[in-house]
Design a protein around this motif. Structure first.
Motif, PDB file in Angstrom:
ATOM      1  N   MET A   1       0.825  -1.198   0.000  1.00 24.23           N
ATOM      2  CA  MET A   1       0.000   0.000   0.000  1.00 24.23           C
ATOM      3  C   MET A   1       0.867   1.260   0.000  1.00 24.23           C
ATOM      4  O   MET A   1       0.539   2.213  -0.655  1.00 24.23           O
ATOM      5  N   ALA A   2       1.967   1.231   0.760  1.00 31.85           N
ATOM      6  CA  ALA A   2       2.849   2.398   0.827  1.00 31.85           C
ATOM      7  C   ALA A   2       3.501   2.668  -0.531  1.00 31.85           C
ATOM      8  O   ALA A   2       3.679   3.828  -0.917  1.00 31.85           O
ATOM      9  N   SER A   3       3.839   1.602  -1.262  1.00 37.38           N
ATOM     10  CA  SER A   3       4.457   1.806  -2.578  1.00 37.38           C
ATOM     11  C   SER A   3       3.461   2.391  -3.568  1.00 37.38           C
ATOM     12  O   SER A   3       3.836   3.174  -4.435  1.00 37.38           O
ATOM     13  N   LEU A   4       2.182   2.044  -3.433  1.00 40.24           N
ATOM     14  CA  LEU A   4       1.150   2.614  -4.311  1.00 40.24           C
ATOM     15  C   LEU A   4       1.002   4.112  -4.049  1.00 40.24           C
ATOM     16  O   LEU A   4       0.902   4.909  -4.989  1.00 40.24           O
ATOM     17  N   ILE A   5       1.019   4.497  -2.794  1.00 43.28           N
ATOM     18  CA  ILE A   5       0.924   5.918  -2.441  1.00 43.28           C
ATOM     19  C   ILE A   5       2.141   6.665  -2.969  1.00 43.28           C
ATOM     20  O   ILE A   5       2.024   7.773  -3.501  1.00 43.28           O
ATOM     21  N   LEU A   6       3.324   6.056  -2.851  1.00 45.61           N
ATOM     22  CA  LEU A   6       4.544   6.679  -3.363  1.00 45.61           C
ATOM     23  C   LEU A   6       4.477   6.853  -4.881  1.00 45.61           C
ATOM     24  O   LEU A   6       4.858   7.911  -5.403  1.00 45.61           O
ATOM     25  N   ILE A   7       3.967   5.865  -5.578  1.00 42.35           N
ATOM     26  CA  ILE A   7       3.821   5.960  -7.043  1.00 42.35           C
ATOM     27  C   ILE A   7       2.846   7.068  -7.415  1.00 42.35           C
ATOM     28  O   ILE A   7       3.090   7.845  -8.339  1.00 42.35           O
ATOM     29  N   ILE A   8       1.758   7.189  -6.704  1.00 40.75           N
ATOM     30  CA  ILE A   8       0.779   8.250  -6.958  1.00 40.75           C
ATOM     31  C   ILE A   8       1.391   9.620  -6.719  1.00 40.75           C
ATOM     32  O   ILE A   8       1.216  10.548  -7.515  1.00 40.75           O
ATOM     33  N   ILE A   9       2.145   9.767  -5.637  1.00 42.47           N
ATOM     34  CA  ILE A   9       2.797  11.049  -5.332  1.00 42.47           C
ATOM     35  C   ILE A   9       3.798  11.406  -6.424  1.00 42.47           C
ATOM     36  O   ILE A   9       3.829  12.555  -6.903  1.00 42.47           O
ATOM     37  N   VAL A  10       4.601  10.457  -6.870  1.00 45.37           N
ATOM     38  CA  VAL A  10       5.575  10.706  -7.937  1.00 45.37           C
ATOM     39  C   VAL A  10       4.867  11.091  -9.228  1.00 45.37           C
ATOM     40  O   VAL A  10       5.281  12.009  -9.934  1.00 45.37           O
ATOM     41  N   ALA A  11       3.762  10.419  -9.551  1.00 41.79           N
ATOM     42  CA  ALA A  11       3.008  10.731 -10.767  1.00 41.79           C
ATOM     43  C   ALA A  11       2.418  12.137 -10.711  1.00 41.79           C
ATOM     44  O   ALA A  11       2.461  12.886 -11.709  1.00 41.79           O
ATOM     45  N   VAL A  12       1.888  12.528  -9.556  1.00 36.12           N
ATOM     46  CA  VAL A  12       1.318  13.868  -9.401  1.00 36.12           C
ATOM     47  C   VAL A  12       2.405  14.928  -9.535  1.00 36.12           C
ATOM     48  O   VAL A  12       2.230  15.940 -10.234  1.00 36.12           O
ATOM     49  N   VAL A  13       3.553  14.712  -8.885  1.00 37.15           N
ATOM     50  CA  VAL A  13       4.662  15.676  -8.966  1.00 37.15           C
ATOM     51  C   VAL A  13       5.166  15.786 -10.410  1.00 37.15           C
ATOM     52  O   VAL A  13       5.412  16.884 -10.901  1.00 37.15           O
ATOM     53  N   ALA A  14       5.297  14.669 -11.092  1.00 38.93           N
ATOM     54  CA  ALA A  14       5.757  14.686 -12.489  1.00 38.93           C
ATOM     55  C   ALA A  14       4.762  15.424 -13.382  1.00 38.93           C
ATOM     56  O   ALA A  14       5.155  16.210 -14.248  1.00 38.93           O
ATOM     57  N   THR A  15       3.473  15.210 -13.171  1.00 39.66           N
ATOM     58  CA  THR A  15       2.444  15.904 -13.950  1.00 39.66           C
ATOM     59  C   THR A  15       2.498  17.405 -13.715  1.00 39.66           C
ATOM     60  O   THR A  15       2.423  18.198 -14.661  1.00 39.66           O
ATOM     61  N   ILE A  16       2.631  17.809 -12.473  1.00 40.77           N
ATOM     62  CA  ILE A  16       2.721  19.237 -12.159  1.00 40.77           C
ATOM     63  C   ILE A  16       3.971  19.851 -12.783  1.00 40.77           C
ATOM     64  O   ILE A  16       3.920  20.944 -13.348  1.00 40.77           O
ATOM     65  N   TRP A  17       5.095  19.147 -12.721  1.00 42.68           N
ATOM     66  CA  TRP A  17       6.343  19.655 -13.297  1.00 42.68           C
ATOM     67  C   TRP A  17       6.227  19.800 -14.817  1.00 42.68           C
ATOM     68  O   TRP A  17       6.643  20.818 -15.376  1.00 42.68           O
ATOM     69  N   VAL A  18       5.663  18.806 -15.494  1.00 40.70           N
ATOM     70  CA  VAL A  18       5.503  18.868 -16.953  1.00 40.70           C
ATOM     71  C   VAL A  18       4.586  20.026 -17.331  1.00 40.70           C
ATOM     72  O   VAL A  18       4.871  20.788 -18.268  1.00 40.70           O
ATOM     73  N   ARG A  19       3.497  20.195 -16.617  1.00 39.74           N
ATOM     74  CA  ARG A  19       2.554  21.279 -16.906  1.00 39.74           C
ATOM     75  C   ARG A  19       3.217  22.646 -16.693  1.00 39.74           C
ATOM     76  O   ARG A  19       3.075  23.552 -17.517  1.00 39.74           O
ATOM     77  N   ALA A  20       3.959  22.805 -15.606  1.00 41.61           N
ATOM     78  CA  ALA A  20       4.642  24.083 -15.332  1.00 41.61           C
ATOM     79  C   ALA A  20       5.692  24.378 -16.400  1.00 41.61           C
ATOM     80  O   ALA A  20       5.841  25.529 -16.830  1.00 41.61           O
ATOM     81  N   THR A  21       6.416  23.345 -16.826  1.00 46.78           N
ATOM     82  CA  THR A  21       7.425  23.531 -17.877  1.00 46.78           C
ATOM     83  C   THR A  21       6.774  23.951 -19.183  1.00 46.78           C
ATOM     84  O   THR A  21       7.267  24.838 -19.883  1.00 46.78           O
ATOM     85  N   ARG A  22       5.677  23.320 -19.534  1.00 53.50           N
ATOM     86  CA  ARG A  22       4.956  23.664 -20.769  1.00 53.50           C
ATOM     87  C   ARG A  22       4.422  25.095 -20.721  1.00 53.50           C
ATOM     88  O   ARG A  22       4.515  25.835 -21.695  1.00 53.50           O
ATOM     89  N   ILE A  23       3.885  25.500 -19.587  1.00 55.34           N
ATOM     90  CA  ILE A  23       3.369  26.869 -19.435  1.00 55.34           C
ATOM     91  C   ILE A  23       4.506  27.881 -19.569  1.00 55.34           C
ATOM     92  O   ILE A  23       4.364  28.908 -20.234  1.00 55.34           O
ATOM     93  N   ALA A  24       5.652  27.597 -18.933  1.00 55.95           N
ATOM     94  CA  ALA A  24       6.804  28.503 -19.017  1.00 55.95           C
ATOM     95  C   ALA A  24       7.304  28.612 -20.457  1.00 55.95           C
ATOM     96  O   ALA A  24       7.639  29.697 -20.928  1.00 55.95           O
ATOM     97  N   ARG A  25       7.349  27.494 -21.191  1.00 57.24           N
ATOM     98  CA  ARG A  25       7.797  27.521 -22.586  1.00 57.24           C
ATOM     99  C   ARG A  25       6.814  28.313 -23.440  1.00 57.24           C
ATOM    100  O   ARG A  25       7.217  29.124 -24.276  1.00 57.24           O
ATOM    101  N   ASP A  26       5.521  28.103 -23.253  1.00 60.22           N
ATOM    102  CA  ASP A  26       4.527  28.849 -24.023  1.00 60.22           C
ATOM    103  C   ASP A  26       4.630  30.348 -23.753  1.00 60.22           C
ATOM    104  O   ASP A  26       4.501  31.166 -24.665  1.00 60.22           O
ATOM    105  N   ARG A  27       4.903  30.707 -22.507  1.00 57.49           N
ATOM    106  CA  ARG A  27       5.067  32.118 -22.151  1.00 57.49           C
ATOM    107  C   ARG A  27       6.304  32.697 -22.841  1.00 57.49           C
ATOM    108  O   ARG A  27       6.283  33.807 -23.355  1.00 57.49           O
ATOM    109  N   TRP A  28       7.415  31.923 -22.871  1.00 57.91           N
ATOM    110  CA  TRP A  28       8.648  32.369 -23.520  1.00 57.91           C
ATOM    111  C   TRP A  28       8.440  32.536 -25.024  1.00 57.91           C
ATOM    112  O   TRP A  28       8.861  33.532 -25.604  1.00 57.91           O
ATOM    113  N   VAL A  29       7.772  31.576 -25.644  1.00 62.10           N
ATOM    114  CA  VAL A  29       7.522  31.644 -27.087  1.00 62.10           C
ATOM    115  C   VAL A  29       6.630  32.839 -27.421  1.00 62.10           C
ATOM    116  O   VAL A  29       6.884  33.552 -28.391  1.00 62.10           O
ATOM    117  N   SER A  30       5.604  33.086 -26.628  1.00 62.02           N
ATOM    118  CA  SER A  30       4.741  34.234 -26.910  1.00 62.02           C
ATOM    119  C   SER A  30       5.476  35.550 -26.673  1.00 62.02           C
ATOM    120  O   SER A  30       5.241  36.534 -27.371  1.00 62.02           O
TER     121      SER A  30
END
Length: 129
Positions: A1-30
């Protein structure tokens, strides 16, 4: 159960990081606002680079007053690399943003060039119909 929670936390952090990177790139391009006319003073004259299309790619025309050359093709932006594809070759150059209306392009055939946006005093006026 603890490993499932860890996987979910890593997935959420990775999703947030990818989204923030994409937003920053779009802002730079504009902020770059590449489509338009750019001028560069070079030895023996001036080079005019006209970029058309969308914010990350389209067509280009580069004219040089010094030697009278004219190059046409497609351009595309990949991260901090701008790629120029004409009929006989593909050139990849590093793109840097300086102050507003000024970019640097460094690569084969365009070594350390500083381009400034050509401004126009023509303002389109909408007419009522």
């Amino acid at each position: 159960m603890a490993s499932l929670i860890l996987i979910i936390i890593v997935a959420v952090v990775a999703t947030i990081w990818v989204r923030a990177t994409r937003i920053a790139r779009d802002r730079w391009v504009s902020h770059l606002s590449l489509p338009g006319t750019w001028e560069c003073d070079v030895e023996g004259g001036r080079t005019v680079l006209e970029l058309s299309g969308g914010p990350t790619g389209g067509r280009y025309v580069e004219r040089s007053d010094g030697d009278g050359s004219d190059e046409r093709g497609e351009w595309s932006l990949h991260g901090h690399v701008i790629e120029f594809n004409c009929t006989d070759r593909t050139t990849q150059c590093e793109l840097r943003s300086f102050d507003d209306g000024s970019i640097g392009i460094d690569g084969p055939g365009r070594a350390r060039r500083i381009y400034r946006r050509r401004t126009s005093n023509v303002v389109p006026i909408k007419t009522a119909r």
